[in-house]
Design an enzyme around this catalytic site. Structure first.
Site, PDB file in Angstrom:
ATOM      1  N   GLU A   1      -5.557  -8.347  -1.191  1.00  0.00           N
ATOM      2  CA  GLU A   1      -6.224  -8.296  -0.163  1.00  0.00           C
ATOM      3  C   GLU A   1      -7.644  -7.958  -0.357  1.00  0.00           C
ATOM      4  O   GLU A   1      -7.890  -7.049  -0.952  1.00  0.00           O
ATOM      5  CB  GLU A   1      -5.413  -7.002   0.912  1.00  0.00           C
ATOM      6  CG  GLU A   1      -4.427  -7.435   1.393  1.00  0.00           C
ATOM      7  CD  GLU A   1      -3.903  -6.274   2.401  1.00  0.00           C
ATOM      8  OE1 GLU A   1      -4.818  -5.550   2.902  1.00  0.00           O
ATOM      9  OE2 GLU A   1      -2.621  -5.964   2.423  1.00  0.00           O
TER      10      GLU A   1
ATOM     11  N   GLU B   1       0.772  -1.131  -0.194  1.00  0.00           N
ATOM     12  CA  GLU B   1      -0.023   0.098   0.116  1.00  0.00           C
ATOM     13  C   GLU B   1       0.797   1.264  -0.106  1.00  0.00           C
ATOM     14  O   GLU B   1       0.820   2.177   0.969  1.00  0.00           O
ATOM     15  CB  GLU B   1      -1.096   0.019   1.176  1.00  0.00           C
ATOM     16  CG  GLU B   1      -1.850  -1.274   1.140  1.00  0.00           C
ATOM     17  CD  GLU B   1      -2.963  -1.234   2.131  1.00  0.00           C
ATOM     18  OE1 GLU B   1      -2.701  -0.593   3.549  1.00  0.00           O
ATOM     19  OE2 GLU B   1      -3.995  -1.808   1.886  1.00  0.00           O
TER      20      GLU B   1
END
Ligand code: BG6
Length: 480
Positions: A379, A175
Site C-alpha cells: 500500500e 495491518e
C-alpha cells in the site's frame, strides 16, 4: 532503473471498501457493514444495530461485486502483474461459526480469480482486511475471544483448499499492528470495548489495552496456524505478514526524543513483525506489558505454534512519516492510524498526512536490515480530491508526482540491497476511505462517479495517472 524480472507491479484494495453486495450471495453482515460514513472531522460511528436511514458506505461501496469484469479489464489494460484484494470472510462464513462454507461466496471468488488469471494478473489475497463476521463480535467480542481462532482456521482451510491452484500469495491480516493502537479495537479486532451499548467508544475515546493486546495475541496464533496450514495444503504458497509501517523520526537529538522514537518503533511497528517473522515475543514487549499491567493469557502450546508459523515475506503499507517528541507542547499533525508532531521539512496531503518519499527508502532499509527476508510494498498512495474538467478528463498530476517520488526512493532502496518482491499502489480504483468512510478522498488511477452520500452513476473514468502507471509497468520501473 529497471526492477528485476517478475517484479509484481499492481494495485491494492480491500473487500469492505470496494466490493459492495453486502447482503447478496448469502453474505452475512461484517463489522465493516456496521460502520457509518464520516468525514475528515466527523468520525465514523459503529452502530451495533443497523439504523434505518443511515448511510453505510460498505453496503454498496463501488460495487465491484457486479462490475468485477469491467474493473479487472481496466487493471489488465494498465498491465498489472498482481492485484491485491481481500476476501470478505462473511461471504464464506456468513456468521463466522458455521461448520460448512457458503458455496455461493466461494464461487464468486473463483470467478474473480479466473478473470484475473485471464489477464495474467497474479492475485495477492488478504485473508482479513478490517472486517470479520459481526456474528463473532456478538458471540465472542471479536478477537478478544480465543474461540475465534478456530473459526478463522476453518475459514483459511476452506479458501486455501478451494483456491490452492489459483492463488499463491497470501497475507494473513491487514495491518495487524493496528491492534497496538486504540483506533484498532473495532476496525481490526471487531471488539466492542464496553459492550454494545457503548460501541462508539471503541473508536478510541475510551480504551482498554489489555483487551487489545489479548486480541492481538489471538491473531498471532491464528496467523501462525494459517501459515503452517497453508504450507501443508500447497508448499508453494508464499504467506506474508502485513504491517502499517509508522516511520517515526525523533524531533530533536535530545536522547529522550531518540528513546521515545525507538519505543514507538518497537511497540507500534516491530512487535508484530518480530512475532510473525521470528516466531516469538521480543524482550521489550514483555517489559511493556509488565509496566502497563497487561497480562497475556497464553496456552501451553502457544510458543510452539508461533515458532512453527513464521511468515515467508514481510509486506507493509507506507503513506507518510511521523515525528516523535517528548515535549508535549509541540504542534501536532495527523496521519494514518496515528498522529505525531509537525515536520517543518515536509508538505502534507489535504488530509494532513506528511508526505515523505525518502522515508520509504529509509523504512525499506530499516526493515530489511532487521529481518533479511523479501519485502513488498502493498500500500502506498495519495488520498486527494479529484476534479473532472469540462472535457471530461481528470488531471491528477499531484498523484503522479507522489507516486513517482516514492517509486524513485523504492528503487534507491533496491540499489541499497533490499530484496523487494513488488509494489501495489493503494486504491487503484477509487474506493471508500477506511478512516473517514468518504469517497471524496480518492486514491485511484480509475475515477468512480460516486459521492460521500452514495449518489452517482458509478461510471469508471481513467485518470491521467492511468496511462502514466501503464508506462511505469511497461518499462518495469524505468520510465517514471
Ligand atoms: C491503510 C488501510 O491503513 O490505509 C486501508 O489498510 C486504507 O484499508 C488505507 O484505506 C488508506 O487510508 P484511508 O483512511 O485514507 O482510507
Amino acid at each position: 532503473m529497471k526492477m528485476q524480472e517478475g517484479f509484481l507491479w499492481g494495485g491494492a484494495t480491500a473487500a469492505n471498501q470496494f466490493e459492495g453486495g453486502w447482503n447478496e450471495g448469502g453474505k452475512g453482515p461484517s463489522t465493516a457493514d456496521m460502520m457509518t460514513g464520516g468525514t475528515h472531522t466527523t468520525p465514523r460511528r459503529i452502530t451495533p444495530i443497523l439504523e434505518e436511514g443511515t448511510y453505510y458506505p460498505s453496503h454498496q461501496a463501488i460495487d465491484f461485486y457486479h462490475n468485477y469484469k469491467e474493473d479487472i479489464k481496466m487493471f489488465g489494460e494498465m498491465g498489472f502483474k498482481t492485484f491485491r484484494m481481500s476476501i470478505n470472510w462473511t461471504r464464506i462464513f456468513p456468521n463466522g461459526d458455521e461448520l460448512e462454507p457458503n458455496e455461493e461466496g466461494l464461487k464468486f471468488y473463483d470467478d474473480v480469480f479466473d478473470e484475473l488469471l485471464k489477464y495474467n494478473i497474479e492475485p495477492l489475497v488478504t485473508i482479513s482486511h478490517y472486517e470479520m463476521p459481526f456474528g463473532l463480535t456478538k458471540k465472542y467480542n471479536g478477537w478478544a475471544g480465543r474461540e475465534i481462532i478456530d473459526c478463522y482456521t476453518r475459514y483459511c482451510e476452506a479458501i486455501f483448499n478451494r483456491y490452492k491452484d489459483k492463488v499463491k500469495y497470501w497475507l494473513t491480516f491487514n495491518e495487524i499492528n493496528c491492534l497496538t493502537m486504540p483506533l484498532g479495537a473495532f476496525m481490526a479486532g471487531g471488539i466492542l470495548i464496553n459492550g454494545t451499548e457503548n460501541a462508539e467508544l471503541s473508536n478510541g475515546a475510551k480504551d482498554n489495552e489489555q483487551i487489545r493486546f489479548q486480541a492481538l495475541h489471538h491473531q498471532f496464533i491464528a496467523s501462525a496456524k494459517a501459515v503452517k496450514l497453508g504450507h501443508s495444503i500447497n508448499p508453494d504458497f508464499k504467506i506474508g505478514c502485513m504491517i502499517a509501517y509508522m516511520c517515526n523520526y525523533p524531533n530533536t537529538c535530545n536522547p529522550d526524543d531518540i528513546l521515545l522514537t525507538q519505543q514507538k518503533d518497537q511497540i507500534n511497528n516491530m512487535l508484530c513483525s518480530d512475532v510473525q517473522v521470528r516466531g516469538y515475543y521480543p524482550g521489550y514487549a514483555k517489559r511493556y506489558f509488565e509496566e502497563k499491567g497487561i497480562k497475556i493469557q497464553m496456552e501451553a502450546e502457544d510458543e510452539a505454534i508461533l515458532k512453527a508459523g513464521c511468515v515467508d515475506f514481510y509486506s507493509f503499507s507506507y503513506y507518510m512519516s511521523l515525528v516523535a517528541s517528548s515535549d508535549p507542547n509541540q504542534e501536532n499533525s495527523s496521519g494514518n492510524l496515528l498522529g505525531g508532531v509537525k515536520n517543518p521539512y515536509l508538505k502534507a496531503s489535504d488530509w494532513g498526512w506528511q508526505i515523505d518519499p525518502k522515508g520509504l527508502r529509509y523504512t525499506l532499509n530499516h526493515i530489511y536490515d532487521r529481518y533479511q527476508i523479501p519485502l513488498m510494498v502493498v500500500e502506498n498512495g495519495l488520498g486527494a480530491v479529484d476534479v473532472i474538467e469540462e472535457d471530461g478528463s481528470i488531471n491528477d498530476d499531484y498523484r503522479i508526482d507522489y507516486l513517482r517520488d516514492h517509486i524513485i526512493q523504492m528503487e534507491e532502496a533496491v540499489r541499497d540491497g533490499v530484496e523487494l518482491m513488488g509494489y501495489t499502489m493503494w486504491g487503484c480504483i477509487d474506493l471508500v476511505s477506511a478512516s473517514t468512510g468518504e469517497m471524496k478522498k480518492r486514491y485511484g488511477f480509475i475515477y468512480v462517479d460516486k459521492d460521500n452520500d452514495g449518489n452517482g452513476t458509478m461510471k469508471r473514468i481513467p485518470k491521467k495517472s492511468f496511462n502514466w502507471y501503464k508506462q511505469v509497468i511497461e518499462s518495469n520501473g524505468e520510465e517514471l
